[in-house]
Design a protein around this motif. Structure first.
Motif, PDB file in Angstrom:
ATOM      1  N   ALA A 196       0.830  -1.208   0.000  1.00 32.66           N
ATOM      2  CA  ALA A 196       0.000   0.000   0.000  1.00 32.66           C
ATOM      3  C   ALA A 196       0.862   1.254   0.000  1.00 32.66           C
ATOM      4  O   ALA A 196       0.580   2.217  -0.727  1.00 32.66           O
ATOM      5  N   ALA A 197       1.928   1.254   0.793  1.00 34.00           N
ATOM      6  CA  ALA A 197       2.838   2.404   0.821  1.00 34.00           C
ATOM      7  C   ALA A 197       3.505   2.609  -0.533  1.00 34.00           C
ATOM      8  O   ALA A 197       3.691   3.734  -0.991  1.00 34.00           O
ATOM      9  N   VAL A 198       3.855   1.514  -1.186  1.00 34.08           N
ATOM     10  CA  VAL A 198       4.498   1.566  -2.499  1.00 34.08           C
ATOM     11  C   VAL A 198       3.533   2.123  -3.541  1.00 34.08           C
ATOM     12  O   VAL A 198       3.895   3.004  -4.332  1.00 34.08           O
ATOM     13  N   VAL A 199       2.312   1.632  -3.549  1.00 37.51           N
ATOM     14  CA  VAL A 199       1.303   2.096  -4.499  1.00 37.51           C
ATOM     15  C   VAL A 199       1.013   3.581  -4.280  1.00 37.51           C
ATOM     16  O   VAL A 199       0.838   4.336  -5.235  1.00 37.51           O
ATOM     17  N   ARG A 207       3.515 -14.669  -5.344  1.00 41.53           N
ATOM     18  CA  ARG A 207       2.591 -15.613  -5.973  1.00 41.53           C
ATOM     19  C   ARG A 207       2.044 -15.063  -7.290  1.00 41.53           C
ATOM     20  O   ARG A 207       1.197 -15.680  -7.918  1.00 41.53           O
ATOM     21  N   GLY A 208       2.506 -13.868  -7.682  1.00 38.47           N
ATOM     22  CA  GLY A 208       2.154 -13.337  -8.991  1.00 38.47           C
ATOM     23  C   GLY A 208       1.004 -12.349  -9.023  1.00 38.47           C
ATOM     24  O   GLY A 208       0.567 -11.956 -10.098  1.00 38.47           O
ATOM     25  N   GLU A 209       0.521 -11.905  -7.866  1.00 41.69           N
ATOM     26  CA  GLU A 209      -0.569 -10.914  -7.846  1.00 41.69           C
ATOM     27  C   GLU A 209       0.024  -9.517  -7.852  1.00 41.69           C
ATOM     28  O   GLU A 209       0.830  -9.163  -6.979  1.00 41.69           O
ATOM     29  N   LEU A 210      -0.372  -8.709  -8.818  1.00 47.93           N
ATOM     30  CA  LEU A 210       0.086  -7.331  -8.920  1.00 47.93           C
ATOM     31  C   LEU A 210      -0.854  -6.454  -8.104  1.00 47.93           C
ATOM     32  O   LEU A 210      -2.070  -6.507  -8.270  1.00 47.93           O
ATOM     33  N   TYR A 211      -0.278  -5.679  -7.200  1.00 52.67           N
ATOM     34  CA  TYR A 211      -1.053  -4.750  -6.392  1.00 52.67           C
ATOM     35  C   TYR A 211      -1.091  -3.401  -7.105  1.00 52.67           C
ATOM     36  O   TYR A 211      -0.066  -2.925  -7.597  1.00 52.67           O
ATOM     37  N   GLY A 212      -2.246  -2.790  -7.127  1.00 48.42           N
ATOM     38  CA  GLY A 212      -2.383  -1.474  -7.741  1.00 48.42           C
ATOM     39  C   GLY A 212      -3.462  -0.682  -7.046  1.00 48.42           C
ATOM     40  O   GLY A 212      -4.103  -1.159  -6.102  1.00 48.42           O
ATOM     41  N   ARG A 213      -3.683   0.516  -7.525  1.00 46.97           N
ATOM     42  CA  ARG A 213      -4.701   1.387  -6.918  1.00 46.97           C
ATOM     43  C   ARG A 213      -6.084   0.742  -6.933  1.00 46.97           C
ATOM     44  O   ARG A 213      -6.896   0.985  -6.054  1.00 46.97           O
ATOM     45  N   GLU A 214      -6.345  -0.104  -7.929  1.00 43.86           N
ATOM     46  CA  GLU A 214      -7.678  -0.701  -8.054  1.00 43.86           C
ATOM     47  C   GLU A 214      -7.938  -1.819  -7.044  1.00 43.86           C
ATOM     48  O   GLU A 214      -9.088  -2.163  -6.817  1.00 43.86           O
ATOM     49  N   ASN A 215      -6.892  -2.377  -6.420  1.00 39.95           N
ATOM     50  CA  ASN A 215      -7.153  -3.484  -5.492  1.00 39.95           C
ATOM     51  C   ASN A 215      -6.483  -3.352  -4.133  1.00 39.95           C
ATOM     52  O   ASN A 215      -6.799  -4.107  -3.222  1.00 39.95           O
ATOM     53  N   ILE A 216      -5.587  -2.399  -3.936  1.00 43.12           N
ATOM     54  CA  ILE A 216      -4.788  -2.391  -2.705  1.00 43.12           C
ATOM     55  C   ILE A 216      -5.620  -2.051  -1.471  1.00 43.12           C
ATOM     56  O   ILE A 216      -5.413  -2.626  -0.406  1.00 43.12           O
ATOM     57  N   ARG A 217      -6.575  -1.151  -1.568  1.00 43.85           N
ATOM     58  CA  ARG A 217      -7.377  -0.789  -0.385  1.00 43.85           C
ATOM     59  C   ARG A 217      -8.227  -1.967   0.084  1.00 43.85           C
ATOM     60  O   ARG A 217      -8.327  -2.229   1.282  1.00 43.85           O
ATOM     61  N   LYS A 262       3.073   5.756  -3.538  1.00 48.28           N
ATOM     62  CA  LYS A 262       4.180   6.523  -4.127  1.00 48.28           C
ATOM     63  C   LYS A 262       4.235   6.359  -5.649  1.00 48.28           C
ATOM     64  O   LYS A 262       5.253   6.643  -6.264  1.00 48.28           O
ATOM     65  N   ASP A 263       3.152   5.868  -6.235  1.00 46.02           N
ATOM     66  CA  ASP A 263       3.069   5.649  -7.687  1.00 46.02           C
ATOM     67  C   ASP A 263       4.097   4.649  -8.196  1.00 46.02           C
ATOM     68  O   ASP A 263       4.560   4.730  -9.334  1.00 46.02           O
ATOM     69  N   ALA A 264       4.436   3.700  -7.338  1.00 43.52           N
ATOM     70  CA  ALA A 264       5.282   2.574  -7.734  1.00 43.52           C
ATOM     71  C   ALA A 264       4.365   1.353  -7.837  1.00 43.52           C
ATOM     72  O   ALA A 264       3.156   1.454  -7.640  1.00 43.52           O
ATOM     73  N   HIS A 265       4.941   0.215  -8.134  1.00 46.48           N
ATOM     74  CA  HIS A 265       4.176  -1.016  -8.345  1.00 46.48           C
ATOM     75  C   HIS A 265       4.630  -2.065  -7.338  1.00 46.48           C
ATOM     76  O   HIS A 265       5.784  -2.084  -6.935  1.00 46.48           O
ATOM     77  N   ALA A 266       3.716  -2.949  -6.965  1.00 42.70           N
ATOM     78  CA  ALA A 266       4.050  -4.031  -6.044  1.00 42.70           C
ATOM     79  C   ALA A 266       3.523  -5.343  -6.614  1.00 42.70           C
ATOM     80  O   ALA A 266       2.418  -5.404  -7.153  1.00 42.70           O
ATOM     81  N   LEU A 267       4.344  -6.368  -6.488  1.00 42.37           N
ATOM     82  CA  LEU A 267       4.016  -7.702  -6.992  1.00 42.37           C
ATOM     83  C   LEU A 267       4.326  -8.691  -5.894  1.00 42.37           C
ATOM     84  O   LEU A 267       5.423  -8.668  -5.328  1.00 42.37           O
ATOM     85  N   ASN A 268       3.352  -9.554  -5.566  1.00 41.70           N
ATOM     86  CA  ASN A 268       3.668 -10.524  -4.526  1.00 41.70           C
ATOM     87  C   ASN A 268       4.311 -11.763  -5.141  1.00 41.70           C
ATOM     88  O   ASN A 268       4.205 -11.996  -6.348  1.00 41.70           O
TER      89      ASN A 268
END
Length: 149
Positions: free
Chosen positions: A80-83, A93-103, A85-91
């Motif tokens: 969430a902190a990364v998103v 297991r292959g799930e990409l975290y973004g503004r549409e799902n992080i909250r 800052k307009d960066a990207h996060a990937l777990n």
């Protein structure tokens, strides 16, 4: 763009995929952990050892990440902190975290944490397997293909 890895709990097979990708794409890859890490000799790959303590590696990554960077982590608050800052996060297991799902994921994580702290046994994640490894490799490849050069 740089790739950061929350390396304390990152599976070794994921690190291996990242080493190959960093060398192939000529991308800076930095693993952050509270223990010493052995990394392959490469001008693209490095490691940072932070002090021991709760979330010290997460705080280091959150402070260092820049817009457009990629962070590999299973830690939802760090993602969430990364998103933010307009960066990207990937777990791993292959799930990409973004503004549409992080909250939603952060709310679910906090809810489960509340359940656990009240004594409810919620179980844990399933064992990391071959499908997870493949999902991560595919998600990383998709991300790297789409990134601006």
């Amino acid at each position: 763009m740089q790739i950061w890895v929350d390396a304390d709990a990152c599976p070794g097979v994921i690190k291996e995929i990242l080493y190959r990708a960093a060398d192939r794409q000529r991308l800076r890859l930095t693993l952050v952990a509270n223990q010493w890490l052995r990394v392959p000799p490469s001008p693209w790959i490095g490691a940072v050892q932070v002090e021991r303590g709760f979330d010290v590696a997460d705080k280091y990554i959150a402070a260092s990440v820049r817009a457009g960077d990629l962070v590999v982590t299973a830690d939802i608050p760090l993602a969430a902190a990364v998103v933010d800052k307009d960066a990207h996060a990937l777990n791993p297991r292959g799930e990409l975290y973004g503004r549409e799902n992080i909250r939603e994921l952060l709310d679910l994580r906090n809810f489960m944490d509340t359940l656990r702290s009240s004594g409810v046994e919620t179980g844990g994640p399933s064992a990391f397997g071959q499908a997870d490894r493949q999902n991560f490799a595919n998600a990383l490849d998709r991300f790297l293909v789409k990134r601006p050069r």
